[in-house]
Design a protein around this motif. Structure first.
Motif, PDB file in Angstrom:
ATOM      1  N   HIS A 146      49.009  22.414   2.324  1.00 31.13           N
ATOM      2  CA  HIS A 146      50.333  22.143   1.781  1.00 31.13           C
ATOM      3  C   HIS A 146      51.406  22.633   2.759  1.00 31.13           C
ATOM      4  O   HIS A 146      51.171  23.533   3.563  1.00 31.13           O
ATOM      5  CB  HIS A 146      50.504  22.826   0.424  1.00 31.13           C
ATOM      6  N   TYR A 191      54.221  14.116  -1.114  1.00 34.93           N
ATOM      7  CA  TYR A 191      53.935  14.472  -2.512  1.00 34.93           C
ATOM      8  C   TYR A 191      55.028  14.057  -3.487  1.00 34.93           C
ATOM      9  O   TYR A 191      54.796  14.005  -4.700  1.00 34.93           O
ATOM     10  CB  TYR A 191      53.667  15.975  -2.635  1.00 34.93           C
ATOM     11  N   ASP A 214      47.085  26.746   0.356  1.00 39.71           N
ATOM     12  CA  ASP A 214      48.256  26.493  -0.487  1.00 39.71           C
ATOM     13  C   ASP A 214      49.236  27.661  -0.400  1.00 39.71           C
ATOM     14  O   ASP A 214      48.965  28.748  -0.903  1.00 39.71           O
ATOM     15  CB  ASP A 214      47.796  26.294  -1.935  1.00 39.71           C
ATOM     16  N   THR A 220      51.881  23.470  -7.095  1.00 41.83           N
ATOM     17  CA  THR A 220      50.795  22.770  -6.405  1.00 41.83           C
ATOM     18  C   THR A 220      49.414  23.246  -6.833  1.00 41.83           C
ATOM     19  O   THR A 220      48.405  22.655  -6.427  1.00 41.83           O
ATOM     20  CB  THR A 220      50.923  22.950  -4.879  1.00 41.83           C
TER      21      THR A 220
END
Length: 328
Positions: A146, A191, A214, A220
């Motif tokens: 991410h 996203y 992450d 998320t």
């Protein structure tokens, strides 16, 4: 007269104040460092907002690079004139100079400019432990990262490519997707318009990925869990959107005997030998040009309020630094 940022209460960027500081002589085991550049990290906002505890009033910032001006009694590994960088507590890096423990310092090779060091010491060491310590990745593995266009993301993806690891990176815009791909992302997921877990399954022929990295947290977490392969590992190394929800152990079992870890950089650089080894890998790659450190936002230290607003609004790409007068 030394100057720096201090805050007296937790809150928004406006609580930070630009003040004169009293910086004395270093005591036993301490050094006085004159900063040439200071790093801006999302973790700084956690201390300022109160998410991370700080004894108030406090300074701000945990990463800087510059020159040792004086050493206190008992300091054996550093002398005045040494080029150094550091990351870690206590707070106080947002300053022109400071006295601090010599234990936090890392000698900076001549091949690494001060601004580059301030932009990549925390991010580089974070990428180092994520890639070299957390999970036994193999050449050809595919992972999900991410915030792939962030400061850690751009270093991580370049390093992953050197190791033969494919990165699927999430980003918020097409512009950031282009940046992430230019730095080594095999695939990007925007996203804001794509379902992350669905897209990951499509890209991995339904299998999912063995590891998800992450740094976002609350928003998320679920998509990260849903993107993992059987017996996969979720590495929650940041909370930009807030703390992750309470972990449902049965969900981990149902979704494939999953693992979750919440590592902190401090625990991977606490041992001096390991810190030196990880820093050596980072400096080696950057010094040789195998990893490029992108400094896309530069601020004066007195503009910390604006810098934090830009950071929290998602306007930053790559690394950000505060520039001071050269310490050379």
């Amino acid at each position: 007269m030394a100057r720096g940022i201090r805050f007296y209460e937790a809150g928004g960027p406006e609580v930070m104040q630009w003040e004169s500081l009293q910086v004395g002589a270093p005591g036993p085991g301490e050094v006085r460092v004159r900063h040439a550049a200071v790093g801006l990290n999302f973790a700084d906002t956690y201390f300022r907002s109160g998410l991370y505890p700080a004894a108030l009033p406090a300074g701000m910032g945990v990463e800087g690079a510059g020159v040792v001006e004086a050493v206190g009694p008992g300091v054996m590994d550093f002398v005045a004139g040494d080029r150094v960088t550091y990351t870690g507590s206590p707070l106080g890096a947002y300053s022109t100079e400071r006295v601090m423990s010599a234990d936090h310092l890392i000698k900076l090779p001549e091949t690494i400019p001060f601004d580059t060091a301030a932009a990549m010491t925390m991010r580089g060491l974070t990428s180092a432990y994520l890639l070299r310590r957390i999970a036994p990745l193999r050449e050809g593995d595919t992972v999900l990262l991410h915030a792939a266009a962030g400061g850690v993301g751009l270093i991580f993806t370049q390093w992953a490519r050197l190791l033969g690891i494919n990165v699927i990176g999430t980003v918020s815009t097409d512009a950031k997707a282009e940046v992430a791909r230019a730095h080594g992302c095999e695939h990007t997921i925007v996203y804001t318009r794509e379902d992350v877990a669905t897209r990951v399954r499509e890209l991995t022929d339904g299998a999912g990925v063995p590891v998800v990295y992450d740094s976002i947290g609350r928003t998320t977490y679920q998509s990260s869990i849903d993107s993992l392969a059987r017996r996969g590992l979720l590495v929650c190394f940041g909370t930009a959107s807030g703390q992750i929800p309470p972990i449902n152990a049965m969900e981990l079992a149902v979704k494939g005997s999953l693992f979750v870890t919440r590592p902190a950089l401090a625990d991977y650089i606490a041992d001096p030998a390991e810190r030196t080894a990880l820093a050596g890998e980072v400096f080696g790659h950057v010094g040789a040009g195998r990893i490029r450190v992108e400094i896309n936002q530069r601020y004066a230290l007195e503009d910390a309020v604006r810098a934090h607003r830009d950071l929290e609004a998602g306007r930053s790409v790559g690394s950000s630094v505060f520039e001071l007068e050269s310490a050379a």
